[in-house]
Design an enzyme around this catalytic site. Structure first.
Site, PDB file in Angstrom:
ATOM      1  N   GLY A  46       0.847  -1.183   0.000  1.00  0.00           N
ATOM      2  CA  GLY A  46       0.000   0.000   0.000  1.00  0.00           C
ATOM      3  C   GLY A  46       0.882   1.232   0.000  1.00  0.00           C
ATOM      4  O   GLY A  46       2.029   1.168   0.447  1.00  0.00           O
ATOM      5  N   GLN A  51       3.407   9.919   1.090  1.00  0.00           N
ATOM      6  CA  GLN A  51       4.648   9.152   1.197  1.00  0.00           C
ATOM      7  C   GLN A  51       5.603   9.413   0.026  1.00  0.00           C
ATOM      8  O   GLN A  51       6.774   9.040   0.096  1.00  0.00           O
ATOM      9  CB  GLN A  51       4.346   7.653   1.298  1.00  0.00           C
ATOM     10  CG  GLN A  51       3.667   7.276   2.622  1.00  0.00           C
ATOM     11  CD  GLN A  51       3.441   5.788   2.716  1.00  0.00           C
ATOM     12  OE1 GLN A  51       2.480   5.261   2.161  1.00  0.00           O
ATOM     13  NE2 GLN A  51       4.342   5.085   3.384  1.00  0.00           N
ATOM     14  N   CYS A  88       5.367   0.030   8.027  1.00  0.00           N
ATOM     15  CA  CYS A  88       5.151   1.146   7.105  1.00  0.00           C
ATOM     16  C   CYS A  88       6.441   1.433   6.352  1.00  0.00           C
ATOM     17  O   CYS A  88       7.509   1.464   6.947  1.00  0.00           O
ATOM     18  CB  CYS A  88       4.706   2.365   7.904  1.00  0.00           C
ATOM     19  SG  CYS A  88       4.423   3.820   6.886  1.00  0.00           S
ATOM     20  N   LEU A  89       6.314   1.666   5.054  1.00  0.00           N
ATOM     21  CA  LEU A  89       7.499   1.991   4.241  1.00  0.00           C
ATOM     22  C   LEU A  89       8.182   3.261   4.733  1.00  0.00           C
ATOM     23  O   LEU A  89       9.380   3.438   4.517  1.00  0.00           O
ATOM     24  CB  LEU A  89       7.096   2.167   2.774  1.00  0.00           C
ATOM     25  CG  LEU A  89       6.700   0.893   2.019  1.00  0.00           C
ATOM     26  CD1 LEU A  89       6.064   1.259   0.686  1.00  0.00           C
ATOM     27  CD2 LEU A  89       7.897  -0.022   1.806  1.00  0.00           C
ATOM     28  N   HIS A 130      -4.885   2.027   7.028  1.00  0.00           N
ATOM     29  CA  HIS A 130      -3.520   2.556   7.189  1.00  0.00           C
ATOM     30  C   HIS A 130      -3.263   3.673   6.170  1.00  0.00           C
ATOM     31  O   HIS A 130      -2.726   4.733   6.517  1.00  0.00           O
ATOM     32  CB  HIS A 130      -2.532   1.391   7.012  1.00  0.00           C
ATOM     33  CG  HIS A 130      -1.080   1.749   7.115  1.00  0.00           C
ATOM     34  ND1 HIS A 130      -0.253   1.265   8.106  1.00  0.00           N
ATOM     35  CD2 HIS A 130      -0.297   2.518   6.322  1.00  0.00           C
ATOM     36  CE1 HIS A 130       0.975   1.751   7.925  1.00  0.00           C
ATOM     37  NE2 HIS A 130       0.984   2.507   6.845  1.00  0.00           N
ATOM     38  N   GLU A 131      -3.658   3.449   4.913  1.00  0.00           N
ATOM     39  CA  GLU A 131      -3.363   4.440   3.864  1.00  0.00           C
ATOM     40  C   GLU A 131      -4.247   5.682   3.998  1.00  0.00           C
ATOM     41  O   GLU A 131      -3.777   6.806   3.775  1.00  0.00           O
ATOM     42  CB  GLU A 131      -3.524   3.832   2.461  1.00  0.00           C
ATOM     43  CG  GLU A 131      -2.675   2.592   2.176  1.00  0.00           C
ATOM     44  CD  GLU A 131      -1.205   2.730   2.532  1.00  0.00           C
ATOM     45  OE1 GLU A 131      -0.676   3.855   2.525  1.00  0.00           O
ATOM     46  OE2 GLU A 131      -0.592   1.692   2.847  1.00  0.00           O
ATOM     47  N   HIS A 134      -2.717   7.840   6.413  1.00  0.00           N
ATOM     48  CA  HIS A 134      -1.616   8.634   5.842  1.00  0.00           C
ATOM     49  C   HIS A 134      -2.145   9.936   5.231  1.00  0.00           C
ATOM     50  O   HIS A 134      -1.512  10.986   5.355  1.00  0.00           O
ATOM     51  CB  HIS A 134      -0.889   7.858   4.739  1.00  0.00           C
ATOM     52  CG  HIS A 134       0.252   6.993   5.224  1.00  0.00           C
ATOM     53  ND1 HIS A 134       1.311   7.488   5.942  1.00  0.00           N
ATOM     54  CD2 HIS A 134       0.505   5.669   5.059  1.00  0.00           C
ATOM     55  CE1 HIS A 134       2.161   6.499   6.213  1.00  0.00           C
ATOM     56  NE2 HIS A 134       1.698   5.385   5.691  1.00  0.00           N
TER      57      HIS A 134
HETATM   58 NI    NI Z   1       2.484   3.448   5.765  1.00  0.00          NI
END
Ligand code: NI
Length: 173
Positions: A46, A51, A88-89, A130-131, A134
């Site tokens: 995702g 991000q 998370c990235l 989660h996204e 963000h």
């Molecule tokens: Ni994330």
């Protein structure tokens, strides 16, 4: 399409509430495609526009053959609760269990600007929550108990001091 560097914890763009997309034009479609390409490059499941440094309410996901993009997404219905590991990235190397709704219905626009509603459960429901977080400037560690939050932030500080982000996590959102 292009691959962008994934913004890391400490970058202010991750803490800003993303702007709603007024019109789904070619620029927004390119953003969606860039998100897909950056997510694939990062082996993520995702990714949200902040991000890659774009403060807009646009997200993508790809999990076990399910793939999608959502613009101006919001959760309109929730059911049940389940705790599972999350990562998370933008916070490399951290994995913590987070409680999320088990099932969600989300509403927004698709890549063509058409209104859509998506029902998802388990992992895809988790990714969507989660996204969408963000796009509100919320990170998964914000959902942790205070002592775990402190631990997570200590690890992130140590990584920053060492000048190297942590290694890959198992689930990359
Ligand atoms: Ni994330």
């Amino acid at each position: 399409m292009a691959v962008f560097p994934v913004r890391l914890f400490g970058d202010p763009v991750l803490r800003v509430k993303g702007a709603a997309v007024e019109e789904v034009n070619d620029g927004v479609r390119k953003l969606v495609d860039d998100l897909f390409e950056t997510m694939a490059h990062a082996a993520g499941i995702g990714l949200a526009a902040p991000q890659i440094g774009v403060s807009k309410r646009v997200i993508v996901w790809q999990y076990e053959g399910e793939r999608g993009a959502l613009i101006n997404g919001e959760v309109v219905e929730r059911d049940g609760q389940v705790e599972d590991d999350e990562a998370c990235l933008s916070l490399p190397g951290l994995t913590y269990p987070v409680a999320r709704s088990r099932k969600v219905r989300v509403a927004g626009l698709d890549r063509d600007g058409k209104p859509v509603e998506i029902e998802a459960e388990d992992m895809v429901a988790r990714i969507l929550q989660h996204e969408i977080d963000h796009t509100d400037g919320i990170l998964f560690i914000d959902h942790l108990e205070p002592d775990l939050q402190r631990e997570a932030k200590r690890v992130l500080r140590e990584q920053a001091l060492a000048g190297a982000p942590g290694g890959p996590s198992t689930q990359r959102l």
